[in-house]
Design an enzyme around this catalytic site. Sequence first.
Site, mmCIF file in Angstrom:
data_model
loop_
_atom_site.group_PDB
_atom_site.id
_atom_site.type_symbol
_atom_site.label_atom_id
_atom_site.label_comp_id
_atom_site.label_asym_id
_atom_site.label_seq_id
_atom_site.Cartn_x
_atom_site.Cartn_y
_atom_site.Cartn_z
ATOM 1 N N GLY A 83 0.468 -4.868 1.128
ATOM 2 C CA GLY A 83 -0.818 -4.938 0.424
ATOM 3 C C GLY A 83 -0.701 -5.625 -0.926
ATOM 4 N N GLU B 79 4.746 -5.216 7.205
ATOM 5 C CA GLU B 79 4.004 -4.159 7.915
ATOM 6 C C GLU B 79 4.548 -3.866 9.302
ATOM 7 O OE1 GLU B 79 2.618 -6.420 5.968
ATOM 8 O OE2 GLU B 79 0.951 -5.552 4.851
ATOM 9 N N ALA C 281 0.873 -1.175 0.000
ATOM 10 C CA ALA C 281 0.000 0.000 0.000
ATOM 11 C C ALA C 281 0.907 1.221 0.000
ATOM 12 C CB ALA C 281 -0.887 -0.026 1.239
ATOM 13 N N GLU D 17 -0.891 -9.202 -0.053
ATOM 14 C CA GLU D 17 -2.290 -9.500 0.323
ATOM 15 C C GLU D 17 -3.195 -9.557 -0.909
ATOM 16 O OE1 GLU D 17 -2.429 -6.232 3.204
ATOM 17 O OE2 GLU D 17 -3.229 -7.688 4.632
HETATM 18 N N1 COA Z 1 4.570 3.122 -0.920
HETATM 19 C C1 COA Z 1 4.973 4.251 -1.505
HETATM 20 N N2 COA Z 1 6.074 4.340 -2.274
HETATM 21 C C2 COA Z 1 6.783 3.228 -2.455
HETATM 22 C C3 COA Z 1 6.426 2.000 -1.885
HETATM 23 C C4 COA Z 1 5.267 1.980 -1.079
HETATM 24 N N3 COA Z 1 4.818 0.843 -0.515
HETATM 25 N N4 COA Z 1 7.341 1.078 -2.236
HETATM 26 C C5 COA Z 1 8.232 1.694 -3.015
HETATM 27 N N5 COA Z 1 7.912 2.991 -3.154
HETATM 28 C C6 COA Z 1 8.610 4.032 -3.929
HETATM 29 C C7 COA Z 1 9.895 4.477 -3.235
HETATM 30 O O1 COA Z 1 9.618 5.469 -2.252
HETATM 31 C C8 COA Z 1 10.667 5.039 -4.400
HETATM 32 O O2 COA Z 1 10.143 6.306 -4.723
HETATM 33 P P1 COA Z 1 11.146 7.518 -5.166
HETATM 34 O O3 COA Z 1 11.778 7.033 -6.445
HETATM 35 O O4 COA Z 1 10.249 8.670 -5.342
HETATM 36 O O5 COA Z 1 12.146 7.637 -4.059
HETATM 37 C C9 COA Z 1 10.280 4.099 -5.541
HETATM 38 O O6 COA Z 1 9.071 3.471 -5.137
HETATM 39 C C10 COA Z 1 11.311 3.024 -5.803
HETATM 40 O O7 COA Z 1 11.543 2.333 -4.578
HETATM 41 P P2 COA Z 1 12.971 2.214 -3.855
HETATM 42 O O8 COA Z 1 12.743 2.087 -2.390
HETATM 43 O O9 COA Z 1 13.888 3.311 -4.299
HETATM 44 O O10 COA Z 1 13.471 0.842 -4.497
HETATM 45 P P3 COA Z 1 14.506 -0.199 -3.868
HETATM 46 O O11 COA Z 1 14.774 -1.153 -4.972
HETATM 47 O O12 COA Z 1 15.661 0.485 -3.219
HETATM 48 O O13 COA Z 1 13.700 -0.958 -2.710
HETATM 49 C C11 COA Z 1 11.744 -2.027 -1.778
HETATM 50 C C12 COA Z 1 12.545 -1.723 -3.041
HETATM 51 C C13 COA Z 1 10.477 -2.721 -2.226
HETATM 52 C C14 COA Z 1 12.569 -2.963 -0.873
HETATM 53 C C15 COA Z 1 11.427 -0.721 -1.027
HETATM 54 O O14 COA Z 1 10.860 0.186 -1.945
HETATM 55 C C16 COA Z 1 10.479 -0.909 0.107
HETATM 56 O O15 COA Z 1 10.878 -1.369 1.167
HETATM 57 N N6 COA Z 1 9.182 -0.525 -0.098
HETATM 58 C C17 COA Z 1 8.191 -0.578 0.923
HETATM 59 C C18 COA Z 1 7.759 -2.000 1.181
HETATM 60 C C19 COA Z 1 6.727 -2.050 2.287
HETATM 61 O O16 COA Z 1 7.003 -1.823 3.438
HETATM 62 N N7 COA Z 1 5.505 -2.386 1.897
HETATM 63 C C20 COA Z 1 4.434 -2.558 2.831
HETATM 64 C C21 COA Z 1 3.608 -1.355 2.925
HETATM 65 S S1 COA Z 1 2.206 -1.716 3.958
#
Ligand code: COA
Length: 254
Positions: free
Chosen positions: A110, A133, A67, A113
């Site tokens: 999400g 989460e 999400a 999920e």
């Molecule tokens: N919500 C909002 N933005 C998100 C996102 C999320 N769940 N997941 C990734 N993004 C965005 C990042 O902020 C980044 O944006 P930016 O380019 O404006 O900085 C872009 O997507 C690319 O992600 P980035 O984190 O730079 O890629 P990465 O390869 O270094 O890492 C992940 C990938 C998936 C490990 C990392 O993005 C992450 O941990 N995301 C969140 C995962 C999470 O906790 N999900 C559960 C939410 S309930």
Amino acid sequence: MEYKLVTVTRDSEESRLALVTLKRPDVKNAINKAMVAELTHAFDALRESDVGCVILSGDGPDFAAGADIAELRERKALESLAAINSALFARIENFPAPVIAAVRGYALGGGCELTLSCDIRLASESAQFGQPEVNLGIIPAAGGTQRLPRIVGLGRAKELVLTGAIIDAQEAYRIGLVNKVHPDADLMPAARKLAITIIRKGGLAVRMAKAALNQSARMGLDSGLAFESTAQALLFESEDKMKRMTDFLEKKKK
Ligand code: COA
């Protein structure tokens, strides 16, 4: 409704196959409220069509990294209780025709999920799954604590949900979270082949089978058994059953 964050298309050769794609690749298809509204509309529209199977996937290298955390940070209890993601995922779980998740890259939070609400999960070798989460001070509350244990068992679900660990496609396969793992380039052709296999079966039977399988998972064994026998009784009266059985018997006579 004009879609900006999802696309809905039909397969060029099999019009009963719908392809729904999440389209926010710059943020790894993070699911925001606008995307939920579009997906809800898309599945409601498909529900009224002759669709026989849906493939759900993500645009770009990822399925969905969760999400949208920018929205989640501002969310308070009242909005959370509206449970909009949860309502969408229940709609997908209850969608009358089968829904196949085709997962490349991240399916986290999400996003994971969302795959759990689908009937069959196919992964590519790049897929990564997790419920991170707890890293953010919340829980997987769009069905994650409920559907995940039903799919992989309580012990494995607890390990994933309590640690927030991210697992690769092979581990997801090993624990039964995904049905198959394919090389990246083969994922969509494999999902399409599977969807067409399902579409070729008795359409009413497939819908009844999905509903019966869901019924006991959601309502318990007695309810599931009652649903199952009622569904079968209806199928015994269907034209499709008569045709399929007659075809079988007449071919044998030739
Ligand atoms: N919500 C909002 N933005 C998100 C996102 C999320 N769940 N997941 C990734 N993004 C965005 C990042 O902020 C980044 O944006 P930016 O380019 O404006 O900085 C872009 O997507 C690319 O992600 P980035 O984190 O730079 O890629 P990465 O390869 O270094 O890492 C992940 C990938 C998936 C490990 C990392 O993005 C992450 O941990 N995301 C969140 C995962 C999470 O906790 N999900 C559960 C939410 S309930």
